[in-house]
Design an enzyme around this catalytic site. Structure first.
Site, PDB file in Angstrom:
ATOM      1  N   ARG A 117      -0.128   1.574   2.095  1.00  0.00           N
ATOM      2  CA  ARG A 117      -0.293   0.624   3.190  1.00  0.00           C
ATOM      3  C   ARG A 117      -0.747  -0.723   2.640  1.00  0.00           C
ATOM      4  O   ARG A 117      -1.369  -0.798   1.590  1.00  0.00           O
ATOM      5  CB  ARG A 117      -1.322   1.162   4.192  1.00  0.00           C
ATOM      6  N   LYS A 137      -6.654  -2.812  -1.125  1.00  0.00           N
ATOM      7  CA  LYS A 137      -5.697  -2.222  -2.060  1.00  0.00           C
ATOM      8  C   LYS A 137      -5.117  -3.281  -3.006  1.00  0.00           C
ATOM      9  O   LYS A 137      -4.487  -2.970  -4.006  1.00  0.00           O
ATOM     10  CB  LYS A 137      -4.577  -1.505  -1.299  1.00  0.00           C
ATOM     11  N   THR A 195      -3.618   9.231  -3.006  1.00  0.00           N
ATOM     12  CA  THR A 195      -2.818  10.421  -3.305  1.00  0.00           C
ATOM     13  C   THR A 195      -1.485   9.995  -3.929  1.00  0.00           C
ATOM     14  O   THR A 195      -0.889  10.748  -4.693  1.00  0.00           O
ATOM     15  CB  THR A 195      -2.547  11.271  -2.052  1.00  0.00           C
TER      16      THR A 195
END
Ligand code: AZC
Length: 828
Positions: free
Chosen positions: A563, A568, A670
């Site tokens: 996302r 991030k 993940t």
């Protein structure tokens, strides 16, 4: 318990069907189910007929599993999740049933290419990102390990929006994944539930003079269950994912309808159906909207009633066995309202005394935290809660009163600060219900999703709760299913692994460690890299089809897929690309290994800066990709509509995996595991599961950079001034200033200035500038490593060999041991 086996190793596949038998089934369904002919059938009809053929096996397994679970009356886990990011099920089901090869052959003999038919399926995208995909991996592992489990969630009519780019900007389109029906689901009208909302609470006294609370609901909604069978890999278990669709209650509508209010009745219908209409597209931000609370309550209430109906079939009104039979895993706080709902059912409906009911609740619920970001921690205004769920608010008050009195005040007598901090109700101008607090108080176990994250959950989020209940807290590091994320998505590498380490690795991923012995073997290195090359060539075609950009499979494929979020740090990646571009313009002979920077990311529709970052990457890509001076040393592509299906095509082709979150912010990740498993080398911070990946693969096989969790905290504490980095590093200054010009947006200066603004005036909350220098050094290291072909091959092989820990089977085993205390139930 009388389970037949206590081993949770999957059994071998039942005798698989031959291609001939499958052909017969497919043709039969083409005629009898699809009502069409061989020569007339569309690819869609062929796909559906094949699904129906496969379902004959799926449903067989489903019936036997359900019968076995019922007869053995096994303890089961009930996974409560608002999101399941399933992706496609066609090839997954075929692989898990051991039918992929037969189906491929059968379809080929009928004149169809199986990979083309796979493209007929819409992704089942009932989730936003990590949390939803984790749920999907977990239910795959649960079935594979023969563990009795039901997944509960919402049957959204529209999943996560589809993303398009218009002139570089993200446009959202509705996702109509089941417009023409979904062959994998079964409607179960016999298990419909009714759920109440709104209304008021009345206090009454019974004949013995006992006080009772009676909730007079303002509206009743019907929950219709849709079952998606979840096929375990070569195991015999087929579990169920049960998703609730909301409809208007018949009872309610008749009243209005009969009094002549046809239009009103229809409006009620629409309002009731709104509940399961659409998935909230926010990843890690809490919307605080009434409809969202109703969604949460709707699916929790339906699911609890469904579980209780099943329990009562075996145990009648004897509740004493309930905590032995049932465990409920709360996937984040989204389903936390299940706690007061179970209390309501026990106290108001089953007439249980409070203490007895609370004792049951506290043995049943366990809670997984997936994030520390403050904006993701759910809290509901007391005002809204009271309007939607008046009785539940009373119950929460009572849970809180007893908690503060019996726990907090006993531990910290008279300490009002502690009470204020620990109270489930946050006082203030607008009092709020804190769902995290409620989840901890109501659960017997609380876990984070990676070692470092679980530590931070304890030290930073709930330190006092840990002081009260030290044993409640634990860690379960996330994992991914190797069936989807290696076996099915990377068939070339899978067959090589079958040859080198045997065929058991999909259910025993540690076996990949045998590959390490071949890391220096030239032939194995060549084969491994040849496979990577072929996967890259495949991806290059997809890139060309989707973006029109031609990329060279000989370049480094550097992939960041997740996302879009400031933490991030896709913009850190972008700044580095700009720095490289600038170096090339300043020095036409700048020596670098050609690299393709590939992004995939959706931004929440209301997240302005995230959308600006997408736009900036697209505009920079446009410029660089057309600049002859670059001589193809850099290409930048942003894949539109990133989703599970696209991930399956990108991950096997990655050389470099970008995992560059600010330390302490990414709970686990993940995608990092999937990429390493497929032989990509991570450029990453010491955050989330990166830390554990680094431990497994060793420092030589990962490029770690940047501030650590403690350094991040220190820097914030001592005062972080992003401007210092801007003024002291000419490269940073140049690229940020560049974004403000019209270089990338001719005639429109300032169009890309949002990034610079957030990093300077906005204070750079995620320390992009502080980590820039270390990041570019790590990238330089990657460039150096890649020049040594054998060295790189060895690193890539070591990544695949060493990440066996990150199978979701291991995560599930950890949950079994540390939380669920569940036994496998073998199904013949
Ligand atoms: C994610 C985390 O951000 C990610 O780090 C983790 O791997 C994943 O959960 C699975 O545990 N969180 C979410 O997707 N969403 C929320 C609300 O936390």
């Amino acid at each position: 318990m009388t389970n037949k086996t206590t081993s949770n190793k999957p059994t071998t596949a039942a005798q698989p069907l031959t291609a001939e038998q499958l052909k017969e089934r497919i043709v039969r369904h083409l005629h009898a189910t699809l009502g069409t002919d061989l020569n007339k059938a569309s690819p869609q009809a062929w796909w559906r007929a094949t699904c129906a053929a496969v379902n004959e096996s799926v449903f067989d397994g489903l019936r036997t599993t359900q019968r076995e679970h019922y007869e053995q009356d096994t303890r089961a886990v009930h996974y409560f999740s608002l999101e399941y990011l399933m992706g496609r099920l066609f090839s997954n089901n075929l692989h898990n049933l051991g039918l992929y090869q037969s189906a491929k052959q059968a379809l080929a003999e009928l004149g169809h290419d199986i990979t083309e038919l796979e493209e007929q399926e819409e992704d089942m995208a009932l989730g936003n990102g990590g949390l939803g995909r984790l749920a999907a991996c977990f239910i795959d592992s649960l079935a594979t390990m023969n563990l009795p489990a039901v997944g509960y969630g919402i049957h959204y009519e529209h999943g996560l929006f589809q993303q398009e780019f218009q002139a570089g900007r993200q446009i959202e389109r509705p996702d109509s994944w089941r417009e023409y029906g979904n062959p994998w689901e079964i409607c179960r009208p016999e298990s419909v539930q009714e759920v109440s909302v709104y209304g008021y609470v009345e206090t009454v006294y019974d004949l013995q003079g006992r006080m009772k609370k009676v909730w007079h609901p303002g509206r009743i909604i019907k929950g219709v269950p849709w079952d998606i069978p979840v096929v375990g890999y070569h195991g015999s278990s087929v579990n169920v994912l049960r998703l609730w669709e909301s409809r208007a209650s018949d009872f309610f509508n008749w009243d209005v309808f009969n009094s002549g209010g046809y239009v009103d009745a229809s409006r009620e219908n629409i309002e009731a159906e709104t509940i399961s209409k659409v998935l909230y597209p926010n990843d890690e931000t809490e919307a605080g909207k009434e409809l969202r609370l109703i969604q949460q309550y709707f699916f929790c209430s339906c699911s609890l009633k469904d579980m209780i109906r099943r329990y009562k079939r075996a145990h009648g009104d004897d509740w004493s066995q309930f905590p032995q039979q049932v465990v409920i895993q709360l996937n984040d706080t989204h389903p936390a309202v299940a706690i007061p709902e179970l209390m309501r059912i026990l106290v108001d409906r089953a007439d249980m005394v409070w203490d007895e009911a609370w004792a049951i609740c506290q043995q049943v619920f366990a809670y997984t935290n997936h994030t520390l970001l403050p904006e993701a921690l759910e809290s509901w205004s007391v005002r809204m809660f009271e309007k939607v769920l008046p009785r539940h608010l009373e119950i929460i008050y009572e849970i809180n009163r007893r908690f503060l009195l019996e726990q907090v005040d006993v531990r910290w007598p008279g300490d009002n600060d502690k009470k204020r901090k620990l109270s489930i109700i946050e006082e203030g101008h607008e009092p709020m219900v804190r769902m995290g607090h409620l989840s901890v108080v109501g659960s017997f176990r609380v876990n984070g999703v990676a070692e470092v994250h679980s530590k931070l959950v304890q030290s930073d989020l709930f330190p006092e709760m840990v002081a009260l209940w030290p044993d409640k807290f634990t860690n379960v590091t996330n994992g991914v299913t190797p069936r989807r994320w290696l076996k099915a998505c990377n068939p070339r590498l899978s067959s090589m692994l079958d040859r080198l380490v045997g065929t058991e690795w999909p259910t025993d991923l540690k076996r990949l460690s045998k590959l390490a012995a071949y890391a220096d073997d030239v032939k194995v290195q060549d084969d491994f890299m040849a496979i990577k090359q072929q996967n890259k060539a495949d991806l290059a075609k997809v890139i060309n089809e989707l973006t029109g950009v031609a990329v060279d499979p000989a370049a480094i494929f550097d992939i960041q897929i997740k996302r879009l979020h400031e933490y991030k740090r896709q913009h850190l990646n972008l700044l580095h690309i700009l720095a490289l571009y600038r170096r090339i313009l300043q020095n036409p002979d700048y020596d670098m290994v050609p690299r393709v920077f590939i992004f995939g990311a959706k931004a929440a529709p209301g997240y302005k800066l995230a959308k600006e970052i997408i736009y900036a990457i697209n505009k920079v890509a446009e410029k660089i990709n057309h600049d002859k001076r670059v001589k193809d040393r850099i290409k930048v592509v942003f894949m539109p509509n990133y989703r599970v299906t696209l991930a399956e095509k990108m991950i096997p082709a990655a050389d470099v995996s970008e995992q560059i979150s600010t330390a302490g912010k990414e709970a686990s990740g993940t995608g990092n595991m999937k990429l390493a498993l497929n032989g990509a080398i991570t450029v990453g911070t010491l955050d989330g599961a990166n830390i554990e990946i680094a431990e497994e693969v060793g420092a030589d096989n990962i490029a770690i950079f940047g501030l650590t969790v403690d350094e991040v905290k220190d820097l914030h504490r001592s005062g972080y001034h992003s401007r210092d980095y801007y003024h002291n590093n000419p490269e940073i200054k140049a690229v940020l200033d560049w974004l403000e010009t019209d270089y990338f947006t001719p005639g429109k200066p300032g169009e890309l200035s949002a990034i610079k603004h957030s990093l300077l005036e906005g204070g750079d909350p995620y320390l992009v500038l502080a980590d820039f220098e270390a990041y570019q050094a790590a990238q330089q290291q990657i460039d150096g490593w890649y020049r040594d072909k054998a060295g790189w091959a060895k690193k890539a092989i070591m990544n695949t060999a060493c990440v066996g820990k990150f199978t979701s089977d291991r995560s599930i085993q950890d949950y079994v041991d540390r939380v669920w205390q569940l036994k496998p139930c073998h199904v013949d």
